[in-house]
Design an enzyme around this catalytic site. Sequence first.
Site, PDB file in Angstrom:
ATOM      1  N   THR A 151      -5.891  -3.394   8.168  1.00  0.00           N
ATOM      2  CA  THR A 151      -6.055  -4.650   7.693  1.00  0.00           C
ATOM      3  C   THR A 151      -5.935  -5.667   8.962  1.00  0.00           C
ATOM      4  O   THR A 151      -6.362  -5.484   9.920  1.00  0.00           O
ATOM      5  CB  THR A 151      -4.710  -4.801   6.791  1.00  0.00           C
ATOM      6  OG1 THR A 151      -4.880  -6.080   6.011  1.00  0.00           O
ATOM      7  CG2 THR A 151      -3.542  -4.772   7.617  1.00  0.00           C
ATOM      8  N   GLY A 191     -16.768 -17.481   4.955  1.00  0.00           N
ATOM      9  CA  GLY A 191     -16.212 -16.676   5.878  1.00  0.00           C
ATOM     10  C   GLY A 191     -16.591 -15.366   5.986  1.00  0.00           C
ATOM     11  O   GLY A 191     -17.354 -14.639   5.070  1.00  0.00           O
ATOM     12  N   LYS A 221     -10.159  -5.324  10.872  1.00  0.00           N
ATOM     13  CA  LYS A 221     -11.241  -4.760  10.231  1.00  0.00           C
ATOM     14  C   LYS A 221     -12.625  -4.700  10.578  1.00  0.00           C
ATOM     15  O   LYS A 221     -13.441  -3.953  10.425  1.00  0.00           O
ATOM     16  CB  LYS A 221     -11.352  -5.478   8.512  1.00  0.00           C
ATOM     17  CG  LYS A 221     -10.147  -5.246   7.976  1.00  0.00           C
ATOM     18  CD  LYS A 221     -10.260  -6.146   6.349  1.00  0.00           C
ATOM     19  CE  LYS A 221      -8.921  -5.798   5.769  1.00  0.00           C
ATOM     20  NZ  LYS A 221      -9.451  -6.206   4.347  1.00  0.00           N
ATOM     21  N   THR A 243     -18.346 -26.350   5.489  1.00  0.00           N
ATOM     22  CA  THR A 243     -19.347 -26.480   6.336  1.00  0.00           C
ATOM     23  C   THR A 243     -20.670 -25.762   6.056  1.00  0.00           C
ATOM     24  O   THR A 243     -20.899 -24.680   5.940  1.00  0.00           O
ATOM     25  CB  THR A 243     -18.728 -25.795   7.501  1.00  0.00           C
ATOM     26  OG1 THR A 243     -17.279 -26.076   7.944  1.00  0.00           O
ATOM     27  CG2 THR A 243     -19.801 -26.308   8.978  1.00  0.00           C
ATOM     28  N   GLY A 264     -16.830 -20.338  -0.058  1.00  0.00           N
ATOM     29  CA  GLY A 264     -16.413 -19.898   1.057  1.00  0.00           C
ATOM     30  C   GLY A 264     -17.680 -19.319   1.754  1.00  0.00           C
ATOM     31  O   GLY A 264     -18.402 -18.768   1.137  1.00  0.00           O
ATOM     32  N   SER A 306       0.537  -1.278   0.047  1.00  0.00           N
ATOM     33  CA  SER A 306      -0.080  -0.179   0.091  1.00  0.00           C
ATOM     34  C   SER A 306       0.870   1.242  -0.045  1.00  0.00           C
ATOM     35  O   SER A 306       0.407   2.374  -0.829  1.00  0.00           O
ATOM     36  CB  SER A 306      -0.914   0.043   1.083  1.00  0.00           C
ATOM     37  OG  SER A 306      -2.020  -1.041   0.897  1.00  0.00           O
ATOM     38  N   ASP A 366     -12.672  -2.617  -0.083  1.00  0.00           N
ATOM     39  CA  ASP A 366     -12.476  -3.789  -0.512  1.00  0.00           C
ATOM     40  C   ASP A 366     -13.381  -4.269  -1.555  1.00  0.00           C
ATOM     41  O   ASP A 366     -13.136  -4.775  -2.799  1.00  0.00           O
ATOM     42  CB  ASP A 366     -12.162  -4.946   0.448  1.00  0.00           C
ATOM     43  CG  ASP A 366     -10.967  -4.745   1.373  1.00  0.00           C
ATOM     44  OD1 ASP A 366      -9.920  -4.306   1.018  1.00  0.00           O
ATOM     45  OD2 ASP A 366     -11.028  -5.064   2.366  1.00  0.00           O
TER      46      ASP A 366
END
Length: 296
Positions: free
Chosen positions: A68, A134, A72, A158, A132, A23, A108
């Site tokens: 980060t 998450g 977050k 899962t 995913g 960054s 993001d």
Amino acid sequence: MYTPDGHTRTCGLIGSPVAHTQSPMIQNHMARATGQNLVYLPFPVACGDLEAAVRGALALDFLGLNVTVPYKSDVIAYLAQIDPLAERIGAVNTLVRCEGGYKGYNTDMPGLYRAMRQDGVEAAGREVVILGAGGVARAVAVMLLDRGAAGVYILNRTADKAQAVAQEVNRMAGRPFAKAYALTDYERIPGENWLVIQATSVGMHPHVEDAVIEDEAFYRRVEIGYDLIFNPGTTRFMKLTEAAGGRTYNGARMLVYQGIIAFELWTGTSIGQDMADELCGRMAQALGQQDGGYGR
Ligand code: ATR
């Protein structure tokens, strides 16, 4: 040559670790190219010091911060205001100085959306497969809802977690927008020519030989495969997609665009496509030189 002076504004990245971040390269390049009197630095913040770091940034009148891993979500508690999209996503990666403190944004997901648009991929009106369940996968589902996708299929190892994310997103949508399946149940997804977003950490360096799904039958149905991972530049998910005839993208451009959007929020200066393309080239080069470590 640029020299900071008494009017220089400071921005930076807080997280742990921040040593591998690209960054500062991206942000300072934009600042110099657009003539902003602004510097951007990495600031490692130890566990337990997040509130002190945000208060300290305010006391020092920092213009903004990126946030980060692992802060977050936790940083939300220390904001004066929060942007509605960031609130729905539940993750803030950009702080902008406002009345009485900082306003939190998520750049993001808008960064991913901008990268997709640049790649000629339109999510609006389309059903999208997300791998995913998450925090990142959930954020992608919220972004796709926000951008007018027709629906999402959330596939996760899962199944219960996929179900929980789908229910939450459906509550936000006020309609059945998300459907949840176990990874092994992908045959139940209708249609062909899928747009798939790989939103797990599986395949990230150093586990470059891993992918959440190995079945060739799955990949034969993928038209476009986005992996949010940027190290390695070509993940096993991308290799499998390409081997079956699909087109792929990694997460490097999302990384650049989230930085561009943060810079635009801090400075009010728009970054044009030429500069964005140049930054993407620099990012690809920098990531190519990096041996293993990664950072936003
Ligand atoms: P993030 O915030 O980066 O999304 P997370 O919330 O820990 O991280 O989510 C990680 C995701 O990667 C989850 O979807 C997880 O699947 P489970 O919910 O079944 O744990 C997925 N994941 C991690 N390791 C995996 C593996 N070896 N195989 C399949 N999925 C995996």
